[in-house]
Design a protein around this motif. Structure first.
Motif, PDB file in Angstrom:
ATOM      1  N   ALA A  50      37.566  40.214  47.469  1.00 23.77           N
ATOM      2  CA  ALA A  50      37.800  41.642  47.702  1.00 23.77           C
ATOM      3  C   ALA A  50      37.261  42.474  46.538  1.00 23.77           C
ATOM      4  O   ALA A  50      36.661  43.533  46.757  1.00 23.77           O
ATOM      5  N   ALA A  51      37.454  42.006  45.321  1.00 26.95           N
ATOM      6  CA  ALA A  51      36.946  42.739  44.153  1.00 26.95           C
ATOM      7  C   ALA A  51      35.423  42.853  44.217  1.00 26.95           C
ATOM      8  O   ALA A  51      34.857  43.913  43.921  1.00 26.95           O
ATOM      9  N   ARG A  52      34.765  41.779  44.610  1.00 32.36           N
ATOM     10  CA  ARG A  52      33.301  41.831  44.757  1.00 32.36           C
ATOM     11  C   ARG A  52      32.908  42.827  45.855  1.00 32.36           C
ATOM     12  O   ARG A  52      31.937  43.564  45.717  1.00 32.36           O
ATOM     13  N   MET A  53      33.667  42.834  46.952  1.00 33.63           N
ATOM     14  CA  MET A  53      33.371  43.760  48.041  1.00 33.63           C
ATOM     15  C   MET A  53      33.577  45.209  47.594  1.00 33.63           C
ATOM     16  O   MET A  53      32.805  46.094  47.957  1.00 33.63           O
ATOM     17  N   LEU A  54      34.611  45.452  46.789  1.00 35.90           N
ATOM     18  CA  LEU A  54      34.844  46.797  46.266  1.00 35.90           C
ATOM     19  C   LEU A  54      33.682  47.228  45.375  1.00 35.90           C
ATOM     20  O   LEU A  54      33.272  48.381  45.382  1.00 35.90           O
ATOM     21  N   ARG A  55      33.164  46.299  44.606  1.00 38.74           N
ATOM     22  CA  ARG A  55      32.068  46.594  43.684  1.00 38.74           C
ATOM     23  C   ARG A  55      30.743  46.779  44.420  1.00 38.74           C
ATOM     24  O   ARG A  55      29.961  47.660  44.095  1.00 38.74           O
ATOM     25  N   ASP A  56      30.483  45.943  45.424  1.00 34.28           N
ATOM     26  CA  ASP A  56      29.151  45.867  46.027  1.00 34.28           C
ATOM     27  C   ASP A  56      28.982  46.618  47.343  1.00 34.28           C
ATOM     28  O   ASP A  56      27.889  46.618  47.900  1.00 34.28           O
ATOM     29  N   SER A  57      30.050  47.208  47.867  1.00 35.42           N
ATOM     30  CA  SER A  57      29.932  47.897  49.154  1.00 35.42           C
ATOM     31  C   SER A  57      30.736  49.189  49.148  1.00 35.42           C
ATOM     32  O   SER A  57      31.519  49.440  48.248  1.00 35.42           O
ATOM     33  N   ASP A  58      30.513  49.970  50.183  1.00 34.65           N
ATOM     34  CA  ASP A  58      31.276  51.205  50.389  1.00 34.65           C
ATOM     35  C   ASP A  58      32.297  51.028  51.507  1.00 34.65           C
ATOM     36  O   ASP A  58      32.791  52.010  52.056  1.00 34.65           O
ATOM     37  N   ALA A  59      32.618  49.792  51.851  1.00 37.68           N
ATOM     38  CA  ALA A  59      33.551  49.521  52.950  1.00 37.68           C
ATOM     39  C   ALA A  59      34.922  50.116  52.644  1.00 37.68           C
ATOM     40  O   ALA A  59      35.358  50.169  51.491  1.00 37.68           O
ATOM     41  N   ALA A  60      35.598  50.562  53.689  1.00 38.95           N
ATOM     42  CA  ALA A  60      36.951  51.107  53.554  1.00 38.95           C
ATOM     43  C   ALA A  60      37.905  50.004  53.109  1.00 38.95           C
ATOM     44  O   ALA A  60      37.689  48.819  53.382  1.00 38.95           O
ATOM     45  N   GLN A  94      36.909  53.182  38.818  1.00 38.00           N
ATOM     46  CA  GLN A  94      36.723  52.946  37.380  1.00 38.00           C
ATOM     47  C   GLN A  94      35.580  51.975  37.086  1.00 38.00           C
ATOM     48  O   GLN A  94      35.435  51.527  35.961  1.00 38.00           O
ATOM     49  N   GLY A  95      34.799  51.647  38.048  1.00 43.26           N
ATOM     50  CA  GLY A  95      33.650  50.790  37.802  1.00 43.26           C
ATOM     51  C   GLY A  95      33.956  49.311  37.779  1.00 43.26           C
ATOM     52  O   GLY A  95      33.218  48.530  37.183  1.00 43.26           O
ATOM     53  N   CYS A  96      35.039  48.904  38.407  1.00 48.10           N
ATOM     54  CA  CYS A  96      35.378  47.491  38.590  1.00 48.10           C
ATOM     55  C   CYS A  96      35.515  46.732  37.269  1.00 48.10           C
ATOM     56  O   CYS A  96      34.724  45.831  36.966  1.00 48.10           O
ATOM     57  N   PRO A  97      36.532  47.051  36.467  1.00 48.39           N
ATOM     58  CA  PRO A  97      36.756  46.315  35.225  1.00 48.39           C
ATOM     59  C   PRO A  97      37.163  44.873  35.488  1.00 48.39           C
ATOM     60  O   PRO A  97      37.483  44.503  36.618  1.00 48.39           O
TER      61      PRO A  97
END
Length: 106
Positions: A50-60, A94-97
């Motif tokens: 999920a963290a990778r998806m938050l970083r790499d996509s605009d998915a809801a 915050q840019g995915c810390p």
């Protein structure tokens, strides 16, 4: 679940017998290849995805929650906060810390 498999929703089947001794074994055993107990790993892996998806996509967030096996955005957000010490939306803004707790993979 293996690295190649997609996460699938977790559910308890009321028709299945209780598995108390198995859960105790899973909670207490350690796997040297992932450095943490299996139940902790089963939570960590989908949240890392999920963290990778938050970083790499605009998915809801609701889409990401479903994609990693959570039945609701609320359950996903609570689990994510426990692992990453912030809400998923804040994590994305915050840019995915780095996560609060990362297992040592050997």
């Amino acid at each position: 679940m293996t690295y190649e498999e997609e996460p699938r929703p977790h559910s308890a089947d009321p028709a299945r017998p209780k598995s108390g001794p198995i859960l105790i074994k899973l909670r207490s055993s350690r796997r040297p290849d992932v450095g943490q107990p299996p139940l902790a790993y089963l939570t960590w892996w989908p949240l890392g995805t999920a963290a990778r998806m938050l970083r790499d996509s605009d998915a809801a967030l609701s889409e990401i929650a479903g994609a990693v096996g959570y039945g609701s955005e609320f359950a996903f957000a609570n689990a994510f906060k426990r692992q990453y010490a912030m809400a998923p939306g804040k994590y994305r803004r915050q840019g995915c810390p780095l996560p609060a707790r990362t297992p040592s993979l050997r």
